[in-house]
Write a protein that holds these residues in place. Sequence first.
Motif: not given
Length: 236
Positions: A75-91
């Motif tokens: 719901y928050h990040f879509g797919t695994r790729a979307g989750l990795i994108e968000a982690l990229m932004d954080r780091l």
Amino acid sequence: MSEEPGRRRRGRPTEIVRRPSGQGAPLSHRPSDDQPTSAAILDAAQYVLLREGTKGLTLVAVARHAHVDVTTVSYHFGTRAGLIEALMDRLYADPTADFAERASTLDDPASRFRTYLQGVRRMYEDRTATQAYFEIATLALRDPALRVRLGRLLTWTVAAFSEAIAAQPDALPPLPLAELVYAAVDGIEMHHALVGDSYPTDAVLDLLETLTAPYLEGSEPRADSPTQPDRGPTPS
């Protein structure tokens, strides 16, 4: 456009958070509520990445460590790729955005650059963030779509850094200088992570500040500057 949960936008270019259809949910399709849940999911994603590596970074594993249902992660990040994108932004992007905010309150480029190096020192002290940073970079090298996106993100962070340390809004430091500083900081971070506390991090960063200062002041080092290497007598 609504703000994505768990991320601080603060002027970040929207194109770096979009992916082709089927490779991560577009920003406009993600919800804007429940930021604590998004942050907890990202905390869990970073934990899984460090403990199980990139192959173990799955939505199911992240949901288990975040103590939420896997549908909540989707719901928050879509797919695994979307989750990795968000982690990229954080780091990658969030530290740059934080620095830009602090730099906006300082008057001269030298003070802003010193503030940046202070943030770098704090970053180096966070070993888990350093490891996650390079895990994401390694993953991006193997994934063409992530490599393109991370390349755009790095281009943005360098440009934002250059703008933040500019003496005047219409007089940006040379882009190669900003690229050089970022490359040096990444290299120092890697050496510190591999060598450990015996690595002379402070001395190396102090030297980087000394070498960079003349360029931030708008002039290159003089030929007789002590920062220039002694090349010995000119051959006849």
